[in-house]
Design a protein around this motif. Structure first.
Motif, mmCIF file in Angstrom:
data_model
loop_
_atom_site.group_PDB
_atom_site.id
_atom_site.type_symbol
_atom_site.label_atom_id
_atom_site.label_comp_id
_atom_site.label_asym_id
_atom_site.label_seq_id
_atom_site.Cartn_x
_atom_site.Cartn_y
_atom_site.Cartn_z
ATOM 1 N N HIS A 1 20.808 -103.162 88.549
ATOM 2 C CA HIS A 1 21.850 -102.163 88.754
ATOM 3 C C HIS A 1 22.333 -102.173 90.204
ATOM 4 O O HIS A 1 23.545 -102.106 90.469
ATOM 5 N N ILE A 2 21.403 -102.280 91.139
ATOM 6 C CA ILE A 2 21.777 -102.330 92.557
ATOM 7 C C ILE A 2 22.580 -103.590 92.854
ATOM 8 O O ILE A 2 23.578 -103.568 93.585
ATOM 9 N N ARG A 3 22.158 -104.719 92.268
ATOM 10 C CA ARG A 3 22.866 -105.973 92.496
ATOM 11 C C ARG A 3 24.294 -105.902 91.951
ATOM 12 O O ARG A 3 25.239 -106.388 92.579
ATOM 13 N N MET A 4 24.464 -105.312 90.785
ATOM 14 C CA MET A 4 25.800 -105.199 90.197
ATOM 15 C C MET A 4 26.704 -104.298 91.034
ATOM 16 O O MET A 4 27.882 -104.608 91.235
ATOM 17 N N ARG A 5 26.172 -103.201 91.544
ATOM 18 C CA ARG A 5 26.973 -102.312 92.378
ATOM 19 C C ARG A 5 27.374 -103.000 93.679
ATOM 20 O O ARG A 5 28.513 -102.876 94.142
ATOM 21 N N LYS A 6 26.443 -103.755 94.256
ATOM 22 C CA LYS A 6 26.745 -104.469 95.493
ATOM 23 C C LYS A 6 27.793 -105.549 95.253
ATOM 24 O O LYS A 6 28.720 -105.741 96.050
ATOM 25 N N MET A 7 27.670 -106.246 94.126
ATOM 26 C CA MET A 7 28.620 -107.306 93.800
ATOM 27 C C MET A 7 30.014 -106.742 93.552
ATOM 28 O O MET A 7 31.026 -107.333 93.953
ATOM 29 N N SER A 8 30.085 -105.585 92.895
ATOM 30 C CA SER A 8 31.387 -104.983 92.623
ATOM 31 C C SER A 8 32.078 -104.534 93.902
ATOM 32 O O SER A 8 33.316 -104.557 93.988
ATOM 33 N N LYS A 9 31.288 -104.144 94.906
ATOM 34 C CA LYS A 9 31.884 -103.757 96.184
ATOM 35 C C LYS A 9 32.342 -104.973 96.980
ATOM 36 O O LYS A 9 33.387 -104.945 97.635
ATOM 37 N N GLU A 10 31.543 -106.040 96.931
ATOM 38 C CA GLU A 10 31.895 -107.235 97.698
ATOM 39 C C GLU A 10 33.082 -107.965 97.083
ATOM 40 O O GLU A 10 33.926 -108.504 97.803
ATOM 41 N N ARG A 11 33.141 -108.003 95.763
ATOM 42 C CA ARG A 11 34.215 -108.726 95.076
ATOM 43 C C ARG A 11 35.330 -107.764 94.691
ATOM 44 O O ARG A 11 35.534 -107.442 93.521
ATOM 45 N N ASP A 12 36.049 -107.333 95.679
ATOM 46 C CA ASP A 12 37.181 -106.440 95.437
ATOM 47 C C ASP A 12 38.314 -107.235 94.784
ATOM 48 O O ASP A 12 38.817 -108.203 95.371
ATOM 49 N N PRO A 13 38.738 -106.885 93.571
ATOM 50 C CA PRO A 13 39.781 -107.668 92.886
ATOM 51 C C PRO A 13 41.079 -107.762 93.678
ATOM 52 O O PRO A 13 41.714 -108.821 93.721
ATOM 53 N N ASN A 14 41.491 -106.678 94.311
ATOM 54 C CA ASN A 14 42.741 -106.698 95.076
ATOM 55 C C ASN A 14 42.650 -107.653 96.262
ATOM 56 O O ASN A 14 43.592 -108.398 96.558
ATOM 57 N N LYS A 15 41.508 -107.657 96.932
ATOM 58 C CA LYS A 15 41.327 -108.540 98.079
ATOM 59 C C LYS A 15 41.312 -110.002 97.644
ATOM 60 O O LYS A 15 41.939 -110.869 98.271
ATOM 61 N N ILE A 16 40.611 -110.291 96.550
ATOM 62 C CA ILE A 16 40.540 -111.673 96.058
ATOM 63 C C ILE A 16 41.913 -112.158 95.621
ATOM 64 O O ILE A 16 42.301 -113.305 95.883
ATOM 65 N N LEU A 17 42.688 -111.294 94.963
ATOM 66 C CA LEU A 17 44.028 -111.688 94.519
ATOM 67 C C LEU A 17 44.931 -111.995 95.706
ATOM 68 O O LEU A 17 45.715 -112.953 95.674
ATOM 69 N N ARG A 18 44.823 -111.214 96.767
ATOM 70 C CA ARG A 18 45.628 -111.485 97.962
ATOM 71 C C ARG A 18 45.245 -112.821 98.594
ATOM 72 O O ARG A 18 46.116 -113.579 99.043
ATOM 73 N N LEU A 19 43.947 -113.125 98.610
ATOM 74 C CA LEU A 19 43.512 -114.406 99.165
ATOM 75 C C LEU A 19 44.027 -115.578 98.338
ATOM 76 O O LEU A 19 44.463 -116.600 98.881
ATOM 77 N N VAL A 20 43.978 -115.440 97.018
ATOM 78 C CA VAL A 20 44.496 -116.501 96.147
ATOM 79 C C VAL A 20 45.988 -116.681 96.365
ATOM 80 O O VAL A 20 46.503 -117.807 96.405
#
Length: 364
Positions: free
Chosen positions: A315-334
């Protein structure tokens, strides 16, 4: 159910029948092609006979049965049979009977491979006929309650405001020389507005702009049905591996603007709640009402301790991953990378017409 929605659903049953006719009646000779096209024409003829009796649009288009012959929906012989069939109630069933007769002959001649396929085709045509029969019943008993109740409602609303026009007047008041009936005006707008909506819904097959386009439905069914059954027996495209064949994670593509829109997936509102994040073990035991009926040995046997340390780590790993992998940020980078780099290595080139023709020639 809204009558217009029902009409659209029932009229769409035509395409199921056309697909069944095109798929299950095999053959490329002129006789088989004529059979498929004739079945479609008979269904359109039945639809036209029904709609011209319940829709003013279709009645204006086909004011007499002879106009159906001129439109190509029936031949002189077929029109003669329809006109000389003595049925004091209706003659809509005649083209459907012809459909079943032709299907029976097609099964005898081997154009339909099995009784099961024959049943499938007849079932689709039967559903289409039943839909048209229900349209007639809707026209027979207008929605919502019938002519008498509808006329009573229309009369009562108009009579109410005629009486209100006289009874809600005031004597001349010199202190208030100008007076406007605000409440009565609001009532008039609301009641008459509802009444106009009811009048429009009362006849969805009329000639208003928001009524169902019956003539368009007839034309669409005729053209699409004929085109569809003419393709009967043509083999489908070659089976190939799809674009996601080797992908472990299937990721359908979006345009950038569509990908930038937030999607709210079908996830339960409590699916991400962790009630045991500060607990290492959970004691599982029967309900207290059940425990009271057990002896000490049974109580001990039915009680279990569950280690949930792995659950909390995940559960902690999933919460951390969801914070690190911000969809809006990744889309802007792409987006930035796609503008800075060329996409030649991932651009798909559409095959030319010559390549398609060559592949079709090799296949057939």
């Amino acid at each position: 159910m809204n009558v217009k929605i029902y009409l659209k659903l029932k009229l769409s049953r035509f395409f199921s029948s056309a697909i069944a006719i095109a798929t299950f009646i095999r053959g490329e000779d002129d006789e088989t092609r004529a059979l498929r096209r004739t079945l479609i024409r008979y269904m359109i003829l039945t639809q036209s006979l029904v709609l011209r009796d319940i829709s003013l649009q279709t009645r204006k288009r086909f004011p007499a049965l002879e106009t159906l012959e001129a439109a190509g929906f029936c031949s002189k012989e077929e029109l003669y049979i329809i006109e000389n069939t003595h049925d004091s109630y209706s003659r809509y069933w005649i083209p459907i009977e012809w459909c079943f007769e032709h299907l029976y002959e097609a099964k005898r001649e081997g154009k339909i491979e099995s009784i099961f396929l024959l049943e499938r085709i007849t079932a689709e045509i039967r559903d289409f006929r039943e839909g048209l029969a229900k349209l007639l019943k809707f026209d027979w008993v207008p929605v919502p309650l019938g002519d008498t109740y509808s006329q009573l409602v229309f009369l009562s609303v108009r009579l109410y405001f005629i009486i209100a026009l006289f009874t809600r007047q005031f004597l001349r008041d010199f202190e208030h020389p100008y007076w406007f009936p605000i409440a009565t005006t609001i009532q008039f707008i609301v009641y008459v507005g509802w009444l106009k909506v009811a009048e429009a819904l009362l006849n969805p097959l009329g000639e208003d702009d928001d009524d169902l386009e019956c003539n368009y439905v007839i034309d669409k069914n005729l053209i699409t049905g004929m085109t569809l059954v003419d393709r009967g027996g043509i083999r489908a495209p070659t089976l190939i591996k799809d674009a996601f064949w080797d992908n472990e994670h299937i990721t359908p593509l979006y345009s950038y603007d569509a990908a930038n829109r937030t999607i709210y997936p079908l996830i339960g509102s409590a699916s991400k709640v962790n009630y045991v994040k500060k607990v290492q073990n959970i004691i599982m035991t029967p309900h207290k009402l059940k425990l009271a009926k057990l002896n000490e040995n049974e109580q001990y046997q039915r009680t279990k301790s569950v280690d949930i340390s792995d659950h909390n780590v995940k559960h902690i790993r999933m919460r951390k991953m969801s914070k690190e992998r911000d969809p809006n940020k990744i889309l802007r980078l792409v987006r930035q990378r796609s503008l800075a780099e060329t996409l030649e290595n991932i651009t798909t080139t559409a095959p030319t017409n010559n390549e398609i023709d060559r592949k079709m020639h090799e296949r057939f």
